[in-house]
Scaffold this motif. Structure first.
Motif, PDB file in Angstrom:
ATOM      1  N   PRO A  22     -22.759   7.099  18.623  1.00 28.74           N
ATOM      2  CA  PRO A  22     -22.967   6.950  19.933  1.00 28.74           C
ATOM      3  C   PRO A  22     -24.447   7.037  20.611  1.00 28.74           C
ATOM      4  O   PRO A  22     -24.886   6.339  21.477  1.00 28.74           O
ATOM      5  CB  PRO A  22     -22.221   8.227  20.723  1.00 28.74           C
ATOM      6  N   GLU A  23     -25.222   7.801  19.886  1.00 32.31           N
ATOM      7  CA  GLU A  23     -26.697   7.679  20.188  1.00 32.31           C
ATOM      8  C   GLU A  23     -27.526   6.573  19.815  1.00 32.31           C
ATOM      9  O   GLU A  23     -28.561   6.169  20.312  1.00 32.31           O
ATOM     10  CB  GLU A  23     -27.186   8.927  19.199  1.00 32.31           C
ATOM     11  N   LYS A  24     -26.715   5.549  19.062  1.00 30.14           N
ATOM     12  CA  LYS A  24     -27.508   4.407  18.678  1.00 30.14           C
ATOM     13  C   LYS A  24     -26.715   3.093  19.542  1.00 30.14           C
ATOM     14  O   LYS A  24     -27.126   2.105  19.429  1.00 30.14           O
ATOM     15  CB  LYS A  24     -27.490   3.960  17.350  1.00 30.14           C
ATOM     16  N   PHE A  25     -25.794   3.353  20.316  1.00 33.62           N
ATOM     17  CA  PHE A  25     -25.068   2.475  21.239  1.00 33.62           C
ATOM     18  C   PHE A  25     -26.188   1.952  22.087  1.00 33.62           C
ATOM     19  O   PHE A  25     -26.910   2.740  22.849  1.00 33.62           O
ATOM     20  CB  PHE A  25     -24.120   3.155  22.009  1.00 33.62           C
ATOM     21  N   GLU A  26     -26.285   0.684  22.140  1.00 35.06           N
ATOM     22  CA  GLU A  26     -27.179  -0.027  23.009  1.00 35.06           C
ATOM     23  C   GLU A  26     -26.698  -0.484  24.244  1.00 35.06           C
ATOM     24  O   GLU A  26     -25.532  -0.719  24.464  1.00 35.06           O
ATOM     25  CB  GLU A  26     -27.574  -1.437  22.537  1.00 35.06           C
ATOM     26  N   LEU A  27     -27.334  -0.041  25.483  1.00 34.31           N
ATOM     27  CA  LEU A  27     -27.105  -0.235  26.672  1.00 34.31           C
ATOM     28  C   LEU A  27     -27.615  -1.513  27.498  1.00 34.31           C
ATOM     29  O   LEU A  27     -28.927  -1.660  27.098  1.00 34.31           O
ATOM     30  CB  LEU A  27     -27.683   1.220  27.768  1.00 34.31           C
ATOM     31  N   PRO A  28     -27.079  -2.036  28.295  1.00 36.20           N
ATOM     32  CA  PRO A  28     -27.314  -3.539  28.681  1.00 36.20           C
ATOM     33  C   PRO A  28     -28.573  -3.442  29.635  1.00 36.20           C
ATOM     34  O   PRO A  28     -29.193  -4.238  29.802  1.00 36.20           O
ATOM     35  CB  PRO A  28     -26.028  -3.999  29.227  1.00 36.20           C
ATOM     36  N   PHE A  29     -28.665  -2.109  30.263  1.00 31.56           N
ATOM     37  CA  PHE A  29     -29.650  -1.950  31.188  1.00 31.56           C
ATOM     38  C   PHE A  29     -30.811  -1.418  30.727  1.00 31.56           C
ATOM     39  O   PHE A  29     -31.652  -0.980  31.390  1.00 31.56           O
ATOM     40  CB  PHE A  29     -29.136  -1.369  32.564  1.00 31.56           C
ATOM     41  N   GLU A  30     -31.247  -1.472  29.431  1.00 32.13           N
ATOM     42  CA  GLU A  30     -32.217  -0.894  28.723  1.00 32.13           C
ATOM     43  C   GLU A  30     -32.682   0.379  29.404  1.00 32.13           C
ATOM     44  O   GLU A  30     -34.082   0.617  29.540  1.00 32.13           O
ATOM     45  CB  GLU A  30     -33.510  -2.097  28.850  1.00 32.13           C
ATOM     46  N   GLY A  31     -31.801   1.345  29.519  1.00 33.98           N
ATOM     47  CA  GLY A  31     -32.176   2.728  30.122  1.00 33.98           C
ATOM     48  C   GLY A  31     -32.749   2.607  31.415  1.00 33.98           C
ATOM     49  O   GLY A  31     -33.107   3.636  31.866  1.00 33.98           O
ATOM     50  N   LYS A  32     -32.504   1.639  32.225  1.00 30.25           N
ATOM     51  CA  LYS A  32     -32.814   1.489  33.717  1.00 30.25           C
ATOM     52  C   LYS A  32     -31.580   1.319  34.590  1.00 30.25           C
ATOM     53  O   LYS A  32     -30.760   0.588  33.953  1.00 30.25           O
ATOM     54  CB  LYS A  32     -33.708   0.763  33.984  1.00 30.25           C
ATOM     55  N   LEU A  33     -31.652   1.839  35.609  1.00 36.45           N
ATOM     56  CA  LEU A  33     -30.233   1.753  36.438  1.00 36.45           C
ATOM     57  C   LEU A  33     -30.694   0.173  37.141  1.00 36.45           C
ATOM     58  O   LEU A  33     -31.648  -0.047  37.693  1.00 36.45           O
ATOM     59  CB  LEU A  33     -30.349   2.631  37.657  1.00 36.45           C
ATOM     60  N   TYR A  54     -25.001   6.280  36.858  1.00 31.94           N
ATOM     61  CA  TYR A  54     -25.029   5.623  38.300  1.00 31.94           C
ATOM     62  C   TYR A  54     -24.424   6.714  39.221  1.00 31.94           C
ATOM     63  O   TYR A  54     -25.192   6.877  40.348  1.00 31.94           O
ATOM     64  CB  TYR A  54     -24.156   4.705  38.438  1.00 31.94           C
ATOM     65  N   LEU A  55     -23.520   7.651  38.725  1.00 30.12           N
ATOM     66  CA  LEU A  55     -22.782   8.654  39.668  1.00 30.12           C
ATOM     67  C   LEU A  55     -23.929   9.595  39.652  1.00 30.12           C
ATOM     68  O   LEU A  55     -24.068  10.179  40.662  1.00 30.12           O
ATOM     69  CB  LEU A  55     -21.405   8.845  39.253  1.00 30.12           C
ATOM     70  N   VAL A  96     -26.012   2.602  43.676  1.00 33.35           N
ATOM     71  CA  VAL A  96     -27.452   2.690  44.033  1.00 33.35           C
ATOM     72  C   VAL A  96     -27.460   2.150  45.480  1.00 33.35           C
ATOM     73  O   VAL A  96     -28.441   2.528  46.256  1.00 33.35           O
ATOM     74  CB  VAL A  96     -28.037   1.618  43.084  1.00 33.35           C
ATOM     75  N   ILE A  97     -26.915   1.057  45.731  1.00 27.97           N
ATOM     76  CA  ILE A  97     -26.842   0.577  47.213  1.00 27.97           C
ATOM     77  C   ILE A  97     -26.469   1.574  48.090  1.00 27.97           C
ATOM     78  O   ILE A  97     -27.064   1.761  49.174  1.00 27.97           O
ATOM     79  CB  ILE A  97     -26.127  -0.965  47.095  1.00 27.97           C
TER      80      ILE A  97
END
Length: 148
Positions: free
Chosen positions: A12-23, A89-90, A30-31
């Motif tokens: 899990p710690e190497k799982f890549e996030l699609p938003f590159e660490g930004k929301l 996001y929550l 967010v909206i």
């Protein structure tokens, strides 16, 4: 036909996030966070607490945000907290500055939030949101009229 994965799943710690660490600013949470005038009601909410008794109160954004999440997702108090724990996001929506793996509050706090945030306060918030959006729309119409 079933196709076996070519590579094993990463830890899990190497799982890549699609938003590159930004929301993403386009995310619904967010909206919605931008629409709610959190600060306008913080003082009113704080007046419901005694300065001498009990633990410090949670911020209004955390209280109201958690109740909104619960209602929007249709989850139990415990499941709501679990959803918040798992979702950056929550966590942003309820006012945390960064993602944390520990739950930001106990599910029993929702009982207290429901007692303090009543229909009258929700109506005030709704009216303020609607007024702000109408004012914003009026300004855009006036701006378009001036440009023509």
């Amino acid at each position: 036909m079933y196709r076996k994965e070519e590579q094993p799943l990463p830890p899990p710690e190497k799982f890549e996030l699609p938003f590159e660490g930004k929301l993403s600013p386009n995310n619904r949470w967010v909206i919605m966070a931008e629409l709610i005038p959190w600060d306008d009601f913080e003082e009113e909410y704080a007046k419901l607490f005694s300065a001498e008794k009990g633990a410090p109160a949670k911020l209004f954004r955390m209280a109201l945000g958690t109740l909104i999440i619960k209602e929007k997702l249709g989850t139990s108090d415990r499941e709501t907290i679990e959803q918040i724990r798992e979702n950056p996001y929550l966590q942003y929506f309820i006012g945390l500055n960064c993602y944390q793996q520990e739950p930001p509050l106990e599910s029993s706090m929702l009982v207290h939030f429901r007692k303090r945030i009543d229909g009258e306060l929700i109506n005030k918030i709704d009216k303020k949101i609607v007024k702000r959006e109408i004012d914003k729309s009026d300004k855009e119409v006036k701006k378009k009229d001036c440009l023509q």
